[in-house]
Design an enzyme around this catalytic site. Structure first.
Site, PDB file in Angstrom:
ATOM      1  N   LYS A 161      11.781  18.916 -76.132  1.00  0.00           N
ATOM      2  CA  LYS A 161      11.328  17.391 -76.434  1.00  0.00           C
ATOM      3  C   LYS A 161      12.567  16.604 -75.726  1.00  0.00           C
ATOM      4  CE  LYS A 161       9.635  18.416 -81.039  1.00  0.00           C
ATOM      5  NZ  LYS A 161       9.586  18.289 -82.219  1.00  0.00           N
ATOM      6  N   ASP A 177       6.161  11.863 -84.197  1.00  0.00           N
ATOM      7  CA  ASP A 177       6.526  12.629 -85.491  1.00  0.00           C
ATOM      8  C   ASP A 177       6.708  11.375 -86.479  1.00  0.00           C
ATOM      9  OD1 ASP A 177       6.712  15.238 -85.048  1.00  0.00           O
ATOM     10  OD2 ASP A 177       8.713  15.309 -84.438  1.00  0.00           O
TER      11      ASP A 177
END
Ligand code: NAP
Length: 280
Positions: free
Chosen positions: A68, A108
């Site tokens: 990420k 997220d």
């Protein structure tokens, strides 16, 4: 000939990912000629793999551990709303005058809020202070999501104090770092507690937190979703506190990616939830 849009989820390892189940369900439900495949990509191969979006082979995909942060560094365009998280989990094609570029975003933050908004509507009414347990990657998204919704302070409590302080200093808004041992002092005037540590996975528990010190109206939520009811959530429920599990965050964070790749905004339905829950 039908043009099949291809998307991916990459990680190292990747075989445990439930994302193919989620996107596969939506592709079928919407009758879209598309695919979403899990691909194991070692860290040294990431940069070369991303060129497969620029070449047009993939319309985009999801990025999971450990890629990420590197994805955030390597994409061409950054989502302004989630750039400060310095980690992207969703990549998509962006057409430019020079050809196809890569747009990165972190969903997220959206997934965390959408889960609470759907599972506990009005949860943020009266939230003055929030407690975030943990200061890792997921904690950044959760703390950033809570900061505009809490009128007081977002309190990031971590086993390693330095990481909590560094996270708080790095993000905008009223976010402050504390040690995990400060929970009992901070609990009485905190209206929401979010666990973002790995504690709870496979039934592990916090030994030291006294949830009974929270206000009776407090909400306790866990982003760990295996098991669905973590020991923290079970303890909170036994005390009569409101609880929300973490599976909804996983489902909701998938929505913006699917829309970007396949052009349809999908819904998080009880049917989808049951499908994924059956695999936990
Ligand atoms: P991470 O970056 O590795 O962070 C782990 C955190 O857990 C750190 O704050 C670490 O504290 C803490 N921790 C680990 N073991 C501990 C222990 N024994 N006692 C106290 N604290 C401990 O992990 P992450 O990427 O943020 O992910 C955290 C969890 O969230 C994972 O279970 C992941 O599956 C879940 N998650 C769920 C979703 C969802 O959609 N529901 C999304 C993202 C992540 P130190 O700093 O002291 O080491």
């Amino acid at each position: 000939m039908i043009h099949v849009k291809k998307a991916f989820v990459i990680g190292y390892p990747i075989k445990h990912s439930r994302s193919p189940l989620i996107h596969g369900h939506w592709l079928k439900r919407h009758g879209i000629a598309g695919s979403y495949e899990p691909i194991e990509v070692a860290p040294a191969e990431l940069e070369a793999f991303l060129d497969r979006i620029r070449s047009g082979e993939f319309v985009g995909g999801n990025v999971t551990v450990p890629h990420k942060e590197d994805a955030w560094r390597l994409v061409d365009f950054h989502d302004v709303d989630t750039d400060h998280l310095k980690a992207f989990n969703t990549l998509s094609q962006q057409q430019t005058a020079d050809g196809i570029a890569i747009f990165g975003q972190n969903t997220d933050l959206y997934g965390f809020l959408a889960n609470l908004d759907q599972s506990a509507p009005g949860w943020d009414v009266g939230v003055h202070n929030a407690i975030v347990l943990g200061a890792g990657g997921a904690a950044r998204a959760v703390a950033a999501a809570l900061a505009p919704r809490a009128t007081g302070e977002v309190r990031v409590l971590n086993r390693t104090l330095d990481r909590a302080v560094a996270l708080a200093e790095d993000l905008p808004g009223r976010i402050k770092g504390y040690g995990l041992d400060e929970f009992d002092r901070l609990a009485p005037d905190s209206q929401i507690v979010v666990n973002t540590t790995t504690i709870g996975m496979h039934g592990t528990r916090f030994d030291t937190l006294d949830l009974g010190l929270l206000p009776k109206s407090a909400l306790v939520t866990d982003i760990v979703y295996v098991p669905l009811e973590t020991p923290l959530l079970a303890d909170a429920r036994a005390l009569g506190l409101r609880t929300v599990d973490g599976l909804g965050m996983l489902l909701h964070q998938a929505v913006p990616g699917f829309e970007a790749w396949f052009g349809v905004r999908p819904e998080v339905t009880p049917e989808l939830r049951a499908l994924v829950e059956a695999t936990l």
